[in-house]
Design a protein around this motif. Structure first.
Motif, PDB file in Angstrom:
ATOM      1  N   UNK A  19      -1.178   7.070   5.185  1.00  0.00           N
ATOM      2  CA  UNK A  19      -1.843   7.074   6.500  1.00  0.00           C
ATOM      3  C   UNK A  19      -1.679   8.417   7.204  1.00  0.00           C
ATOM      4  N   UNK A  20      -0.019   8.635   7.362  1.00  0.00           N
ATOM      5  CA  UNK A  20       0.626   9.812   7.778  1.00  0.00           C
ATOM      6  C   UNK A  20       1.157  10.467   6.713  1.00  0.00           C
ATOM      7  N   UNK A  21       0.714  10.879   5.039  1.00  0.00           N
ATOM      8  CA  UNK A  21       0.978  11.388   5.031  1.00  0.00           C
ATOM      9  C   UNK A  21       2.342  11.409   3.946  1.00  0.00           C
ATOM     10  N   UNK A  22       3.105   9.766   4.235  1.00  0.00           N
ATOM     11  CA  UNK A  22       4.722  10.119   3.809  1.00  0.00           C
ATOM     12  C   UNK A  22       4.205   9.113   2.568  1.00  0.00           C
ATOM     13  N   UNK A  23       3.902   8.775   2.453  1.00  0.00           N
ATOM     14  CA  UNK A  23       3.765   7.820   0.874  1.00  0.00           C
ATOM     15  C   UNK A  23       4.224   9.072  -0.317  1.00  0.00           C
ATOM     16  N   UNK A  24       4.902   9.052  -1.684  1.00  0.00           N
ATOM     17  CA  UNK A  24       5.138   9.537  -2.289  1.00  0.00           C
ATOM     18  C   UNK A  24       4.182   9.084  -3.637  1.00  0.00           C
ATOM     19  N   UNK A  25       3.919   9.469  -5.054  1.00  0.00           N
ATOM     20  CA  UNK A  25       2.649   9.420  -5.489  1.00  0.00           C
ATOM     21  C   UNK A  25       3.377   8.316  -6.288  1.00  0.00           C
ATOM     22  N   UNK A  26       4.084   7.993  -6.867  1.00  0.00           N
ATOM     23  CA  UNK A  26       4.092   6.840  -7.253  1.00  0.00           C
ATOM     24  C   UNK A  26       3.953   5.129  -6.243  1.00  0.00           C
ATOM     25  N   UNK A  27       4.605   5.276  -4.632  1.00  0.00           N
ATOM     26  CA  UNK A  27       3.955   4.330  -4.043  1.00  0.00           C
ATOM     27  C   UNK A  27       2.270   4.206  -4.020  1.00  0.00           C
ATOM     28  N   UNK A  28       1.761   5.744  -4.107  1.00  0.00           N
ATOM     29  CA  UNK A  28       0.080   5.480  -3.976  1.00  0.00           C
ATOM     30  C   UNK A  28      -0.351   4.783  -5.601  1.00  0.00           C
ATOM     31  N   UNK A  29       0.173   5.094  -6.790  1.00  0.00           N
ATOM     32  CA  UNK A  29      -0.560   4.581  -8.019  1.00  0.00           C
ATOM     33  C   UNK A  29       0.027   3.045  -7.400  1.00  0.00           C
ATOM     34  N   UNK A  30       1.225   2.482  -7.501  1.00  0.00           N
ATOM     35  CA  UNK A  30       1.519   1.453  -6.605  1.00  0.00           C
ATOM     36  C   UNK A  30       0.701   0.318  -5.896  1.00  0.00           C
ATOM     37  N   UNK A  31       0.086   0.712  -4.886  1.00  0.00           N
ATOM     38  CA  UNK A  31      -1.015   1.200  -3.821  1.00  0.00           C
ATOM     39  C   UNK A  31      -2.460   0.401  -4.361  1.00  0.00           C
TER      40      UNK A  31
END
Length: 86
Positions: free
Chosen positions: A21-33
């Protein structure tokens, strides 16, 4: 050899959702999400609600107080609080 963790628990998924939401997540975190959201209905609902909240905040026309006004309000509050306790 370390094992790559693709599946994450709901608590971690919600935390990544908040970071996204705050554009602080890494690409890998977003993939796992996104993998987690495939099989978890509760987290999909949390993510949808989070997305709606973010959109509502961006579209709102709320004006924030400037720093000087906030400081003045804080001093007034502390003064009133002190008067009540004396």
């Amino acid at each position: 050899m370390s094992k790559i963790k693709i599946f994450i628990p709901c608590d971690d998924a919600n935390h990544v959702c908040d970071k996204t939401q705050y554009k602080e997540a890494s690409l890998w975190e977003m993939i796992k999400l996104n993998i987690h959201l495939i099989y978890c209905r509760a987290c999909r609902k949390y993510t949808n609600n989070n997305t709606k909240l973010t959109k509502a905040i961006k579209e709102s026309n709320v004006e924030c107080l400037d720093k000087k006004s906030k400081e003045s309000m804080k001093l007034d509050f502390e003064k009133a609080l002190k008067e009540l306790t004396d």
